[in-house]
Design an enzyme around this catalytic site. Structure first.
Site, PDB file in Angstrom:
ATOM      1  N   GLY A 132      -2.548 -16.087   6.716  1.00 58.57           N
ATOM      2  CA  GLY A 132      -1.949 -17.422   6.642  1.00 58.57           C
ATOM      3  C   GLY A 132      -2.982 -18.517   6.513  1.00 58.57           C
ATOM      4  O   GLY A 132      -4.198 -18.258   6.552  1.00 58.57           O
ATOM      5  N   CYS A 161      -7.450  -2.064   5.951  1.00 57.14           N
ATOM      6  CA  CYS A 161      -6.302  -2.293   6.833  1.00 57.14           C
ATOM      7  C   CYS A 161      -6.736  -2.108   8.286  1.00 57.14           C
ATOM      8  O   CYS A 161      -7.218  -1.049   8.658  1.00 57.14           O
ATOM      9  CB  CYS A 161      -5.153  -1.329   6.519  1.00 57.14           C
ATOM     10  N   ILE A 218      -9.825 -11.847   1.025  1.00 59.57           N
ATOM     11  CA  ILE A 218     -10.047 -11.013   2.195  1.00 59.57           C
ATOM     12  C   ILE A 218      -8.747 -10.346   2.643  1.00 59.57           C
ATOM     13  O   ILE A 218      -7.667 -10.894   2.425  1.00 59.57           O
ATOM     14  CB  ILE A 218     -10.638 -11.838   3.374  1.00 59.57           C
ATOM     15  N   GLY A 230       0.811  -1.210   0.000  1.00 60.65           N
ATOM     16  CA  GLY A 230       0.000   0.000   0.000  1.00 60.65           C
ATOM     17  C   GLY A 230       0.846   1.262   0.000  1.00 60.65           C
ATOM     18  O   GLY A 230       1.854   1.335   0.703  1.00 60.65           O
TER      19      GLY A 230
END
Lengths: 301, 280
Positions: free
Chosen positions: A215, A128, A189, A45
């Site tokens: 993960g 975020c 996601i 980003g």
């Protein structure tokens, strides 16, 4: 055999890309993978001005994954345009720039600076969980998501992907909201907000207290949300969340994703992206799949 | 620059040097590329623990391709490594980080300051720079120091690797509980050396240090007072180890060229930094 996919009019040689924040702008992984093989590189980003990010520790390992609270440290759009885009232009891959901000004008400033740049797609980070203002605030309220999406679409020269947060009650509603507001695609996601406490020191594992979980541990949640989002919209969906290998990537395609991204698992296996591409081709060959499009949304009821 | 890769290491031997301190020797091609002060990332095998564990290189035998890692047992990953038997294999990534600028130590009086598990990485540096040593580098970064003094700080009598340092350096020991050497910290020992060597202006021309952050902070101040350049090897929680994730940053005095903010990546821009450039 065709592995090409088209997202918002941009043709990718294959559906495999990198998840924002896990691959820098490719420089750090160039030694490990042939970037030319990737469908697209999604950058870390980038914001209007340089951001210093959060205090350390910024990461903590968890069972089958990790928490991060980097806080979107980035060099700012000016240095990014001067250094990172020229680097990526050297490769035969698509460039997707992830855009971050605290406020709508900050997002717009980045989008406008990118308007004359050789960038294929924009991915807008409204998810975020690790920055105090902006970020996820735009991705958890349908009205805020609608407003920012419309505003960005007004200024963007490239097609816009809205990157959605899993930290919502109805992902279908958020996906639909983005589509109605004019998004050309959605990606999901982003990480799931989590926390870890060290029982020996009795302190939070992360300086930021909370962080984003990523993960393989989150993969079933991600597959479910990609499926629900893909059912709710007709724009392309880019799926991610714990993809470690081709099997995982194929699972996301079957759930309805047109593109897939490898994130945290780059840290475990720096060759993961190209291994996913090779594994996908092998699967298609072994299963008589002529076109990757046959897999997209191909889950049987 | 040497290309980093993920590869394997085959366990040659593993012994316990002190309580929770393991000495692991691995046969791997990474041994031929690694420089003093660099580290490798060692991966646990289970799918529950996915991130590489950064472990500094203690020594490397380039000809035999044997890498020596001395590490502390701290949790899930290192507990698994500690159980590895000769012949077993570990996945690892490296060489990582920049390493100590050993070329700057040629012909100089070198001072090594190590604390706890920060001691092992200084050994590789010492063995290559030692005037008594027979080892040479490949890759042009050669040159011996004129002398090497090492000041090593431990918690207690379990002064692992001290005999090895004594062979190739002028060794001063400090223990927190006073059970061996000077009672106190490395810096206490250092001031004691200063007193003993009254007459000579400084103990060293260049300092290489690795240890806990309070120690590094003290070394930075000491170096400033002495007017001697110091290089500090830092530690920070890491994820990728290759400079992409921006987890392991340290604060820098000036705006860092890569990050464009006052942060540098310990894994890639470090772990070794000039003391004056980092804010501890």
């Amino acid at each position: 055999m065709n592995t090409k996919v088209t997202i918002a009019g941009v043709e990718l040689k294959n559906p495999v890309m990198t998840a924002s924040g896990t691959f820098g702008s490719g420089m750090e992984y160039e030694e490990f993978v042939d970037i030319n093989r990737l469908g697209a590189v999604v950058t870390k980003g980038v914001s209007a001005v340089p951001w210093p990010g959060n205090e350390t520790p910024r990461v903590a390992e968890t069972y089958g994954g990790m928490l991060n609270a980097i806080g979107l440290q980035n060099p700012g759009i000016d240095l990014f345009i001067e250094r990172d885009i020229p680097f990526l232009r050297e490769f035969d891959t698509k460039i997707i720039v992830n855009v971050a901000g605290h406020t709508i004008p900050e997002y717009v400033a980045v989008v406008e600076k990118l308007s004359d740049q050789p960038v294929d797609l924009l991915e807008i980070n409204v998810s975020c969980p690790n920055v105090k203002e902006g970020g996820i605030a735009f991705g958890q309220d349908p009205r805020a998501l609608d407003e920012i999406t419309r505003e960005i679409k007004r200024h963007a020269k490239q097609p816009v992907i809205m990157k959605l947060s899993p930290n919502v009650t109805s992902i279908a509603l958020m996906a639909r909201t983005a589509e109605m507001a004019g998004a050309d695609a959605i990606s999901l996601i982003n990480t799931i907000t989590g926390m870890q406490i060290d029982i020996r020191s009795r302190k939070f594992a992360l300086a930021n207290k909370t962080g984003g979980l990523s993960g393989p541990a989150i993969k079933p949640i991600a597959v479910r949300m990609v499926y629900q989002a893909a059912q709710a919209v007709s724009i392309p969906v880019i799926g991610m969340g714990g993809i470690a290998n081709a099997d995982d990537a194929i699972e996301f395609l079957l759930a309805g994703a047109t593109g897939v991204a490898v994130g945290m698992m780059n840290f475990h296996n720096p060759y993961a992206t190209t291994e996913v591409i090779e594994g996908l081709e092998e699967y298609m060959e072994q299963n008589g799949v002529e076109d990757v499009a046959e897999l997209i949304g191909g889950v049987k009821e | 620059m040497v290309r980093r890769k993920k590869t394997i290491g085959r366990v040659v031997s593993q012994t316990m040097l002190a309580e929770d301190i393991l000495d692991l020797r691995l046969e791997t091609f990474l041994a031929s590329d690694v420089m003093p002060g660099q580290f490798v990332g060692v991966y646990p095998a289970g799918a529950d623990a996915l991130l590489p564990r950064p472990i500094s290189v203690c020594d490397a035998d380039r000809e035999a391709h044997v890498l020596r890692l001395v590490y502390r047992l701290t949790g899930r990953g290192t507990t698994e490594f500690a159980l590895k038997q000769p012949g077993e294999v570990l996945e690892m990534i490296g060489p990582l980080g920049n390493g100590f600028p050993v070329e700057e130590a040629a012909g100089k009086r070198v001072l090594l300051i190590g604390g706890g598990i920060g001691i092992p990485p200084l050994y590789f540096t010492a063995s290559l720079l030692s005037p008594e040593g027979t080892r040479e580098y490949t890759g042009g970064r050669s040159g011996k120091a004129s002398s090497i003094t090492s000041v090593l700080g431990y918690k207690n009598i379990q002064t692992f690797m001290a005999p090895q340092f004594a062979e190739i350096t002028d060794l001063y020991l400090a223990t927190e509980d006073g059970s061996a050497g000077y009672g106190g910290t490395d810096l206490d020992a250092l001031f004691e050396i200063g007193r003993r060597r009254e007459g000579s202006e400084t103990v060293a021309d260049i300092i290489f240090a690795c240890g806990p952050s309070p120690m590094l902070k003290a070394v930075k101040e000491y170096a400033l007072i002495q007017g001697v350049p110091a290089y500090l090897s830092l530690e920070e929680r890491m994820a990728c180890g290759v400079g992409a994730c921006l987890a392991c940053v340290c604060k820098t005095r000036n705006v860092d060229a890569h990050s464009n903010v006052h942060n540098a990546r310990v894994c890639t821009d470090g772990p070794v930094f000039p003391a004056r450039e980092v804010v501890l």
